[in-house]
Design a protein around this motif. Structure first.
Motif, short mmCIF file in Angstrom:
data_model
loop_
_atom_site.label_atom_id
_atom_site.label_comp_id
_atom_site.label_asym_id
_atom_site.label_seq_id
_atom_site.Cartn_x
_atom_site.Cartn_y
_atom_site.Cartn_z
N VAL A 86 22.41 -1.19 4.74
CA VAL A 86 21.92 -0.02 4.13
C VAL A 86 20.25 -0.47 3.35
CG1 VAL A 86 21.98 1.87 2.39
CG2 VAL A 86 24.56 0.99 3.79
N VAL A 87 19.10 0.49 3.52
CA VAL A 87 18.26 0.41 3.19
C VAL A 87 17.85 1.75 2.22
CG1 VAL A 87 15.96 -0.30 3.99
CG2 VAL A 87 17.79 -1.26 5.44
N ALA A 88 17.93 1.47 1.29
CA ALA A 88 17.89 2.11 -0.19
C ALA A 88 17.13 1.60 -1.51
CB ALA A 88 18.82 3.94 0.03
N ASN A 129 23.11 -0.40 -4.08
CA ASN A 129 23.37 -1.50 -4.80
C ASN A 129 24.60 -1.93 -3.51
OD1 ASN A 129 23.98 -4.20 -5.92
ND2 ASN A 129 23.87 -3.12 -7.98
N PRO A 130 24.58 -2.84 -2.78
CA PRO A 130 25.93 -2.98 -2.26
C PRO A 130 27.01 -3.34 -3.26
CG PRO A 130 24.33 -3.80 -1.07
CD PRO A 130 23.37 -3.16 -2.13
N GLU A 131 26.68 -3.78 -4.57
CA GLU A 131 27.72 -4.95 -5.18
C GLU A 131 28.42 -3.23 -6.26
OE1 GLU A 131 28.83 -7.81 -5.43
OE2 GLU A 131 27.49 -8.24 -4.21
N GLU A 132 27.99 -2.48 -6.31
CA GLU A 132 27.95 -1.17 -7.46
C GLU A 132 28.40 -0.10 -5.52
OE1 GLU A 132 25.97 0.16 -9.31
OE2 GLU A 132 25.66 -1.66 -10.56
N PHE A 133 28.37 -0.50 -4.74
CA PHE A 133 29.22 0.13 -3.75
C PHE A 133 30.48 1.20 -3.54
CE2 PHE A 133 30.87 0.48 1.36
CZ PHE A 133 30.05 1.95 1.06
#
Length: 710
Positions: A688-690, A694-698
C-alpha cells in the motif's frame, strides 16, 4: 482367476453370493424371517391392491415375483419389496383419471404403469444415475408422505363405516359427502373395523412379536363366516317391488352401456392415432382432427362417468326388505320391517340384481398363478403415464433407499444405490409381465424382516414362495375376509408414516427446506387425489431454493477478531481498513452467481474510496467454470484501471489449474495469489502506498495472540 470370475458373476448376479459357504449357515434364519414376513405380506398386499383401485388378487401378484426379483438383484439383504401404501395411492391417482377403477382397462393401465416404472428405474441404475434421487429432499418426501398417509387413512373410513365414497377431483369433498351419510352407517361393518383397529393396536404395543395382522385377518374371516356377514341374494329385476328403483336401474344400465361404448370408441381412436403416427403419409390435419375428437370423447366420458357414479350411489342408498308373505320378492324397507335384514343393491346385471344384507368382503380371489402377458404399451398410454411413472419411480426408490440406509447402518453392510435401482427396476419390469402394479421397498416389512433375523435376500425369496402357495391353494379361504378389517390394516400401517418431528427439525435446520417440506405437505392435501402435484410442488420449491442459495452465496467482509482469526466484520462489529479489504466468498463460482460476485467486488471501491488492495479469501470456492474464470479476469483488469489490485488466498489446486490453463492467472498476476490469508494481508499491506497508512498499525495484520486461518 476364480476369485475374479466369482466377483464378476456376483456383480451381475448378486444372489450367487448367497451360495458361498460362509453364507449358508444363515439359511435357517432366512427361512424363519421369510415365513414371518409372508404372514404380514399376504393380507397387506390385498389391502394395498384395493387402495390402488385393483381387485385383491393383483396385490398377491405384486407380492410374488417382484418380491423375489428385487431380492435377487438388490443391494440390501433385508429390504422387503412389494405393494406399499404410498405407491398404491399414487397408482390409483394416476389410473383413476383415465379408466374406471376395477375395469379391465384400469387393470391394463396399472400393469403398463409398472412396466414404465421398471424401465425408468432400471435405466437409472444401469447408467449409474442413482444420485437423481437427491432431487427429492428428505423434508419434501417427509411432507408428502405424511400428507399421503392422512389421505390414505381418510380414504379407508368409508370401509370402516360401511359407507360409499365417491371419486372426484376433490378428495376432501368426497370425504364430506360420505360424512353427511352417517345415518346410513352399517354397524356390523363398523364393529369389525373398530375391533380390528383396537386388536392391532394392542398387539403392536403389548405383544409386538405376535403376527398381529395375520391373527386379526384370520379371526375376522372366521367371524365373518360364522355370522353370515356378507349374505347376498341374486334376483330378477321384477322381484324389486319399487317402480322408482326399477327406473333408476334401467337408467343406470343404459348409461353404463353408453359409457362402455364411448370408451370403446376412445380406445379405437388411440389405436388409429398410433397407426397414423407410424404411417409416412400422416398429415397434421388428420392427427389434429383425431386429437380433437379424442378430447371431446374424454370430456363426455368424464361427465357420464360422474353421472353413473352418482346414480349408483343413489341406488345403493335404497333399503329393501324381504316381502312378508313370500321369500322371492323384496319391498322397500320401512317401520313394518324394522327387525328384518336390510338389503341394498351391490351388483347390477342386465337381467338380475345382486342384493347384499351385510358388510363388504374381499369376495372371490382367483386361484392359480398370474398369467404371463406382455403389457400393451401404446404411444397414447406412454404419453399419458410417463410423467406419473417418473414421479412413482423416484418416490418408490426414495422410500426403498431410505429404509435400506436405516438397515445397513445397523448391519454395517455396503449399500449400492445404483444396484438397488437395478433390483427395483427389474422387479417392476418382470412384475408387469405377471399382472403386477408398481412395487417398492416397504418400511414396515423391511423392519420386520430385519428384526426376524434375515441375513440375505433369501428371506424375501421365501416370502414370495409362500405367497405363491397362497395363490395356488389358499385363495378360497380369503373370500369372506371383511373389507373393514383390511381397512384397519391399512390405517394402522400408514400411521407410522406421519412424522411431524422430522418436519419441525427440518424447519429449525434450514427455513428453505422447512418451507419446501411444508409446501409438499399442504400441496398434497389440497391437490388430492392428484398427489403427484403435491410432491412436484415440493421438489420445485427445493430446486428454486437451492438455485437461489447458490446464486446468492454468503459473502462476508472480514475483520481481525481479538483472538486473531478473521471473522465477519458486521456480525462481530470489527474495525476495517480503508486501504486493504478482505472478503470471503463461500460457494462455487459458476455462471449462476458470477454477476452477484462481480457486483459485490465492484461495490467495495464505492464503499471504501481509498481501497488499493482487495483480497478474496477463496477457501470456500469449490468450483470454477468458464463464466467464473471470465469474471475473475474482467474484475482484475477493471479494478487495475482504477488503481486497485485483486488478490486471492487459499484457492484449491484444481481452481488454480483452471486459471493457469486459461491465462487468467497471469492477468491477475502470480504475485497476487497466496496460500495463506494472513501472509496475504501482511504482503498486501506492505504494498500500500499512502502517507497516512502504517503497515505496522494495520488493523487486519496478524495478531500475535492467534494464528487461526480464515
Amino acid at each position: 482367476m476364480y476369485d475374479r470370475l466369482d466377483s464378476r458373476l456376483t456383480r451381475y448376479f448378486p444372489f450367487l453370493a448367497w451360495l458361498q459357504p460362509n453364507n449358508r449357515v444363515h439359511w435357517r434364519a432366512d427361512l424363519i424371517a421369510g415365513i414371518t414376513v409372508a404372514l404380514v405380506l399376504v393380507p397387506q398386499s390385498m389391502a394395498y391392491a384395493q387402495l390402488a383401485g385393483l381387485p385383491p388378487a393383483y396385490g398377491l401378484y405384486t407380492a410374488f415375483l417382484p418380491v423375489i426379483v428385487a431380492a435377487m438383484w438388490g443391494s440390501c439383504a433385508q429390504v422387503a419389496t412389494g405393494p406399499v401404501a404410498v405407491i398404491s395411492l399414487l397408482t390409483a391417482t394416476t389410473v383413476s383419471g383415465i379408466a374406471l377403477p376395477g375395469s379391465a382397462q384400469y387393470v391394463a393401465y396399472a400393469v403398463t404403469l409398472a412396466l414404465l416404472v421398471g424401465i425408468v428405474q432400471l435405466s437409472l441404475g444401469v447408467f449409474r444415475l442413482g444420485a437423481l434421487v437427491n432431487l427429492l429432499s428428505h423434508p419434501v418426501v417427509g411432507g408428502f408422505t405424511a400428507a399421503a398417509a392422512i389421505i390414505i387413512a381418510l380414504s379407508q373410513f368409508n370401509k370402516i363405516l360401511g359407507l360409499p365414497l365417491a371419486r372426484s377431483q376433490f378428495f376432501f369433498g368426497d370425504v364430506w359427502a360420505m360424512l353427511v351419510q352417517l345415518e346410513q352407517v352399517h354397524f356390523p361393518t363398523m364393529a369389525f373395523g373398530v375391533a380390528a383397529l383396537v386388536a392391532l393396536l394392542l398387539m403392536r404395543y403389548k405383544a409386538p412379536r405376535l403376527p398381529g395382522v395375520l391373527l386379526v385377518t384370520v379371526i375376522g374371516t372366521f367371524l365373518s363366516v360364522g355370522i353370515e356377514f356378507s349374505a347376498t341374494r341374486t334376483v330378477e329385476h321384477a322381484k324389486l317391488d319399487d317402480p322408482a328403483a326399477l327406473e333408476a336401474i334401467g337408467e343406470l344400465l343404459r348409461e353404463r352401456a353408453t359409457l362402455g361404448e364411448l370408451r370403446k370408441r376412445r380406445s379405437e381412436l388411440s389405436i388409429q392415432r398410433d397407426e397414423w403416427m407410424k404411417s409416412e403419409a400422416a398429415f397434421r390435419e388428420e392427427l389434429a382432427s383425431l386429437a380433437y375428437r379424442a378430447d371431446l370423447l374424454d370430456l363426455r366420458i368424464e361427465a357420464l362417468a360422474r353421472q353413473v357414479e352418482s346414480r349408483r350411489r343413489l341406488l345403493a342408498r335404497i333399503a329393501f326388505a324381504e316381502a312378508t308373505h313370500t321369500d322371492e320378492g323384496f319391498v322397500l324397507h320401512g317401520p313394518d320391517h324394522a327387525r328384518k335384514r336390510v338389503w341394498r343393491v351391490s351388483e347390477l346385471g342386465q337381467e338380475k340384481v345382486t342384493l347384499g344384507s351385510g358388510g363388504e368382503v374381499v369376495g372371490a380371489v382367483p386361484s392359480g398363478l398370474p398369467s404371463l402377458e406382455i403389457p400393451r404399451l401404446t404411444l397414447d398410454s406412454f404419453a399419458t403415464l410417463l410423467a406419473s411413472a417418473l414421479v412413482i419411480s423416484l418416490v418408490g426408490f426414495m422410500e426403498t433407499i431410505s429404509v435400506a440406509k436405516a438397515v445397513t447402518t445397523r448391519t454395517r453392510a455396503r449399500l449400492d444405490p445404483n444396484q438397488e435401482l437395478v433390483g427395483q427396476g427389474l422387479a417392476n419390469l418382470v412384475g408387469s409381465f405377471t399382472q403386477s402394479y408398481p412395487a417398492s421397498g416397504s418400511f414396515s416389512r423391511t423392519a420386520l424382516n430385519y428384526s426376524s433375523g434375515a441375513k440375505s435376500g433369501l428371506s424375501s425369496v421365501i416370502a414370495g414362495l409362500v405367497v405363491m402357495l397362497v395363490l395356488l391353494f389358499l385363495t378360497p379361504l380369503l373370500h369372506h375376509l371383511p373389507q373393514a378389517v383390511l381397512a384397519a390394516v391399512i390405517m394402522l400401517a400408514v400411521s407410522s408414516l406421519i412424522d411431524f418431528k422430522s418436519q419441525i427439525h427440518a424447519w429449525r435446520a434450514n427455513r428453505h427446506d422447512g418451507v419446501a417440506g411444508a409446501a409438499a405437505f399442504v400441496g398434497t392435501l389440497l391437490f388430492a387425489p392428484n398427489l403427484d402435484l403435491g410432491i412436484l410442488l415440493g421438489v420445485g420449491l427445493s430446486i428454486i431454493s437451492f438455485m437461489y442459495r447458490t446464486m446468492r452465496p454468503r459473502v462476508n467482509i472480514l475483520g481481525r477478531h481479538a483472538g486473531g482469526a478473521l471473522r465477519d466484520a458486521a456480525e462481530h462489529d470489527l474495525e476495517l481498513s480503508s486501504y486493504v479489504v478482505a472478503l470471503r466468498f463461500d460457494g462455487q463460482l459458476y455462471f449462476g452467481n458470477v454477476s452477484y460476485f462481480e457486483d459485490t467486488v465492484l461495490g467495495i471501491p464505492a464503499r471504501f474510496p481509498k481501497v488499493q488492495k482487495i483480497l478474496v479469501v477463496g477457501t470456500g470456492i469449490t468450483q470454477l467454470d468458464a463464466s467464473g474464470d471470465e469474471v475473475v479476469r474482467h474484475l482484475a483488469e477493471r479494478l487495475r484501471l482504477g488503481g486497485v489490485d485483486l488478490a486471492f488466498s487459499g484457492l484449491e489446486p484444481r481452481i488454480l489449474e483452471v486459471l493457469r490453463a486459461t491465462g487468467t492467472y497471469e492477468v491477475v498476476g502470480a504475485e497476487n495469489f497466496f496460500i495463506d490469508s494472513n501472509r496475504a494481508l501482511e504482503e498486501l499491506a506492505r504494498r500500500v502506498v499512502a502517507p497516512d497508512f502504517n503497515p505496522e498499525e494495520f488493523v487486519l495484520r496478524r495478531k500475535p495472540a492467534g494464528d487461526a486461518p480464515a
